[in-house]
Design a protein around this motif. Sequence first.
Motif, mmCIF file in Angstrom:
data_model
loop_
_atom_site.group_PDB
_atom_site.id
_atom_site.type_symbol
_atom_site.label_atom_id
_atom_site.label_comp_id
_atom_site.label_asym_id
_atom_site.label_seq_id
_atom_site.Cartn_x
_atom_site.Cartn_y
_atom_site.Cartn_z
ATOM 1 N N LEU A 22 2.167 7.858 7.782
ATOM 2 C CA LEU A 22 1.987 6.441 7.524
ATOM 3 C C LEU A 22 3.196 5.870 6.792
ATOM 4 N N GLY A 23 3.447 4.590 7.025
ATOM 5 C CA GLY A 23 4.557 3.910 6.375
ATOM 6 C C GLY A 23 4.118 2.594 5.762
ATOM 7 N N ALA A 24 5.046 1.946 5.083
ATOM 8 C CA ALA A 24 4.780 0.656 4.446
ATOM 9 C C ALA A 24 5.002 -0.471 5.445
ATOM 10 N N VAL A 25 3.988 -1.307 5.616
ATOM 11 C CA VAL A 25 4.113 -2.495 6.462
ATOM 12 C C VAL A 25 4.523 -3.648 5.547
ATOM 13 N N SER A 49 10.675 2.380 -1.403
ATOM 14 C CA SER A 49 9.963 3.159 -2.419
ATOM 15 C C SER A 49 8.774 2.354 -2.930
ATOM 16 N N LEU A 50 7.787 3.048 -3.487
ATOM 17 C CA LEU A 50 6.643 2.361 -4.081
ATOM 18 C C LEU A 50 7.068 1.449 -5.219
ATOM 19 N N LEU A 90 -2.985 4.563 -4.616
ATOM 20 C CA LEU A 90 -1.956 3.567 -4.882
ATOM 21 C C LEU A 90 -2.116 2.981 -6.280
ATOM 22 N N GLY A 91 -3.359 2.742 -6.681
ATOM 23 C CA GLY A 91 -3.606 2.224 -8.019
ATOM 24 C C GLY A 91 -3.106 3.169 -9.096
ATOM 25 N N GLU A 92 -3.325 4.458 -8.888
ATOM 26 C CA GLU A 92 -2.868 5.445 -9.857
ATOM 27 C C GLU A 92 -1.339 5.522 -9.894
ATOM 28 N N LEU A 93 -0.684 5.142 -8.785
ATOM 29 C CA LEU A 93 0.774 5.209 -8.711
ATOM 30 C C LEU A 93 1.446 3.886 -9.103
ATOM 31 N N THR A 131 10.150 6.558 0.560
ATOM 32 C CA THR A 131 11.074 7.573 0.039
ATOM 33 C C THR A 131 10.397 8.471 -0.989
ATOM 34 N N ASP A 132 9.306 7.998 -1.598
ATOM 35 C CA ASP A 132 8.687 8.724 -2.709
ATOM 36 C C ASP A 132 7.177 8.899 -2.547
#
Length: 302
Positions: A165-168, A181-182, A209-212, A263-264
């Motif tokens: 999966l990737g970022a849209v 990166s996030l 995602l919330g934890e990150l 990337t991360d």
Amino acid sequence: MEMLHLRYFVAVAEELNFSAAARKLHMAASPLSQRIKDLEHELGQQLFDRSTHHVTLTDAGAALLPLARDVLERVSAIPWKLKEATRPQRSTVFLGMPAGVHPALRERVNALAERVKDRYELKRWPGTTADLVQGVHDGKLALTLARLPVADSALEQLPVMTERLGAVVPADRFAGRDAVSLAELVDLPYVAGPEEIVPAYFEQLDHQLGELGIKKRIRLTNTGYAGTSEVISSGEAFSISMLDPKSPMHGYGLENVIVLPFTDFRPQLDTGLLWRRDRAEAGDLRELVEAAKDLFGEHLTA
């Protein structure tokens, strides 16, 4: 004792959360709690220990759970067992297809239909993972592709594909980029897909995602995947979807929307092939399932 009481009990026992079980059953939590109390009164046994934050099975509840599952599975097997007893030589069966199935899996579905055509007419049936899994459990569908994880003890699962999966993201904001990166997304809200259609995995992903550090959220209802793309296209948010450009999910993309690898962070979505264990072992689907296990046996990645 009514069959619905057992179905309600199993749902709460599997979720250990009345609200989650009520959503699974498409009903409100209050009447569900009352039905459980009715069952406890009829049996003369407390089935759950309830507190403000936790629900656990009592000894009586733990003893009832396998009995209730067995009864429900026997009842849900009646339609296909009846069909098996009266079926013609060649039967029509359905294979569930969730949204965005990768073309490589579609090729295998077509190959399966060709291989078993003398014994089965295999047709595809669309739906959400939750509805398709329930369809297999109830005997309405022979098999289904489903987004994992799936919790149903009556079903056999064969993992068949893992998709990265990737970022849209808005294309103008990340022009010329080949990854993200996030940390670069923390000021953008994460737009979660409509609850009624997204696989359970995305609920886990939302929590991760919330934890990150991704705290902002936009939650859509009754819009489908196109609504998610619309919000991203306007530059207001980001989401997560299949990275492989061959994925049909890219068909929901709009102008000013691109999908970039992280990337991360390395999220991935697993897809499995599911069927009822009893129908494969000694039932009407033995030949179909054997062919499916052969054709889908090699795990794919994308």
